[in-house]
Design a protein around this motif. Structure first.
Motif, PDB file in Angstrom:
ATOM      1  N   VAL A  87       0.842  -1.195   0.000  1.00  0.00           N
ATOM      2  CA  VAL A  87       0.000   0.000   0.000  1.00  0.00           C
ATOM      3  C   VAL A  87       0.877   1.244   0.000  1.00  0.00           C
ATOM      4  O   VAL A  87       1.800   1.374   0.807  1.00  0.00           O
ATOM      5  CB  VAL A  87      -0.934   0.026   1.235  1.00  0.00           C
ATOM      6  CG1 VAL A  87      -1.683   1.343   1.331  1.00  0.00           C
ATOM      7  CG2 VAL A  87      -1.922  -1.131   1.179  1.00  0.00           C
ATOM      8  N   GLN A 137       0.567   5.206   0.526  1.00  0.00           N
ATOM      9  CA  GLN A 137      -0.310   6.253   1.042  1.00  0.00           C
ATOM     10  C   GLN A 137       0.271   7.606   0.638  1.00  0.00           C
ATOM     11  O   GLN A 137       1.458   7.863   0.813  1.00  0.00           O
ATOM     12  CB  GLN A 137      -0.430   6.159   2.553  1.00  0.00           C
ATOM     13  CG  GLN A 137      -1.445   7.134   3.121  1.00  0.00           C
ATOM     14  CD  GLN A 137      -1.675   6.887   4.597  1.00  0.00           C
ATOM     15  OE1 GLN A 137      -0.879   7.320   5.403  1.00  0.00           O
ATOM     16  NE2 GLN A 137      -2.765   6.209   4.911  1.00  0.00           N
ATOM     17  N   LEU A 171      -0.098  11.622   1.301  1.00  0.00           N
ATOM     18  CA  LEU A 171      -0.613  12.660   2.191  1.00  0.00           C
ATOM     19  C   LEU A 171      -0.284  14.005   1.569  1.00  0.00           C
ATOM     20  O   LEU A 171       0.800  14.196   1.027  1.00  0.00           O
ATOM     21  CB  LEU A 171       0.034  12.589   3.575  1.00  0.00           C
ATOM     22  CG  LEU A 171      -0.034  11.277   4.333  1.00  0.00           C
ATOM     23  CD1 LEU A 171       0.748  11.384   5.627  1.00  0.00           C
ATOM     24  CD2 LEU A 171      -1.463  10.879   4.596  1.00  0.00           C
ATOM     25  N   GLY A 210      -9.810   9.481  -2.002  1.00  0.00           N
ATOM     26  CA  GLY A 210      -9.171  10.052  -0.829  1.00  0.00           C
ATOM     27  C   GLY A 210     -10.166  10.744   0.091  1.00  0.00           C
ATOM     28  O   GLY A 210     -11.377  10.718  -0.141  1.00  0.00           O
ATOM     29  N   ARG A 266      -5.641  12.553   2.500  1.00  0.00           N
ATOM     30  CA  ARG A 266      -5.020  11.230   2.550  1.00  0.00           C
ATOM     31  C   ARG A 266      -5.669  10.318   1.528  1.00  0.00           C
ATOM     32  O   ARG A 266      -6.885  10.313   1.375  1.00  0.00           O
ATOM     33  CB  ARG A 266      -5.191  10.649   3.942  1.00  0.00           C
ATOM     34  CG  ARG A 266      -4.604   9.298   4.130  1.00  0.00           C
ATOM     35  CD  ARG A 266      -4.997   8.626   5.438  1.00  0.00           C
ATOM     36  NE  ARG A 266      -5.235   9.491   6.553  1.00  0.00           N
ATOM     37  CZ  ARG A 266      -4.748   9.293   7.773  1.00  0.00           C
ATOM     38  NH1 ARG A 266      -3.975   8.269   8.008  1.00  0.00           N
ATOM     39  NH2 ARG A 266      -5.047  10.096   8.750  1.00  0.00           N
ATOM     40  N   ASN A 267      -4.827   9.555   0.813  1.00  0.00           N
ATOM     41  CA  ASN A 267      -5.317   8.580  -0.150  1.00  0.00           C
ATOM     42  C   ASN A 267      -4.383   7.385  -0.116  1.00  0.00           C
ATOM     43  O   ASN A 267      -3.167   7.547  -0.198  1.00  0.00           O
ATOM     44  CB  ASN A 267      -5.362   9.187  -1.555  1.00  0.00           C
ATOM     45  CG  ASN A 267      -5.978   8.259  -2.581  1.00  0.00           C
ATOM     46  OD1 ASN A 267      -6.535   7.214  -2.254  1.00  0.00           O
ATOM     47  ND2 ASN A 267      -5.883   8.635  -3.825  1.00  0.00           N
ATOM     48  N   ALA A 268      -4.926   6.186   0.013  1.00  0.00           N
ATOM     49  CA  ALA A 268      -4.117   4.968   0.003  1.00  0.00           C
ATOM     50  C   ALA A 268      -4.441   4.165  -1.250  1.00  0.00           C
ATOM     51  O   ALA A 268      -5.596   4.053  -1.650  1.00  0.00           O
ATOM     52  CB  ALA A 268      -4.395   4.140   1.247  1.00  0.00           C
ATOM     53  N   THR A 269      -3.394   3.631  -1.873  1.00  0.00           N
ATOM     54  CA  THR A 269      -3.539   2.846  -3.092  1.00  0.00           C
ATOM     55  C   THR A 269      -2.866   1.500  -2.899  1.00  0.00           C
ATOM     56  O   THR A 269      -1.685   1.441  -2.546  1.00  0.00           O
ATOM     57  CB  THR A 269      -2.878   3.574  -4.283  1.00  0.00           C
ATOM     58  OG1 THR A 269      -3.481   4.854  -4.428  1.00  0.00           O
ATOM     59  CG2 THR A 269      -3.035   2.784  -5.563  1.00  0.00           C
TER      60      THR A 269
END
Length: 167
Positions: A61, A63, A65, A94, A108-111
């Protein structure tokens, strides 16, 4: 890397933080990195944003920010949380959050990356551009609540009208 108009191309996908660092360097944005995190600075429409990429190899993952350097005082926490809730309803990718330690506003976005844990240049560009675009889009709303004395609903409405009027 070879410049192609405004975009840069790499021969293949790379480790996520390596790709983010390559993107920042190609764009002339300052950045630093460690084995698990990169940090850089990007000028947005309103202010400079600190952008961080944090890699968790155990989960594959990445992330992203984006911090607009907004600290929320205790007396503004309730309306700021209400605004974050209203803003997040408008988001597709996000979300915004307020860190309980220090009242820092952030996007914040997690991929989740594939089993190979590699990131393409297109993915890196999209993740960074989305983060900065969303911070730019909602920055005025937070300013309206924190400094302009508007309610969260008024601030969001004013920010959305202003954004809709830009070309």
């Amino acid at each position: 890397m070879r410049p192609s108009e405004d975009r840069y191309e790499v021969e293949e996908d790379a480790a996520p933080l390596d790709m983010l660092v390559a993107l920042f360097e190609a764009r002339g944005w300052p950045c630093d990195s460690t084995a698990t995190e990169m940090s850089g600075e990007i000028q947005g429409s309103w202010i400079k944003y600190q952008v961080r990429g944090i890699w968790r190899s155990d989960d594959m993952v990445l992330q992203i920010l984006c911090l607009p350097d907004i600290r929320i005082s205790k007396d503004k926490l309730a309306p700021a949380h209400e605004l974050v809730s209203l803003v997040n309803e408008q988001m597709w990718l996000g979300h915004f959050d307020i860190w309980s330690n220090g009242g820092v506003l952030l996007y914040r976005n997690a991929t989740m990356l594939g089993d190979d844990g590699l990131l393409s240049l297109g993915q890196a560009q999209a993740l960074v551009e989305i983060a900065v675009d969303e911070c730019d889009r909602f920055y005025p709303a937070f300013q309206f609540v924190l400094w302009g004395g508007r309610t969260p609903a008024e601030a969001l409405e004013a920010a959305m009208v202003d954004a809709a009027g830009e070309a």
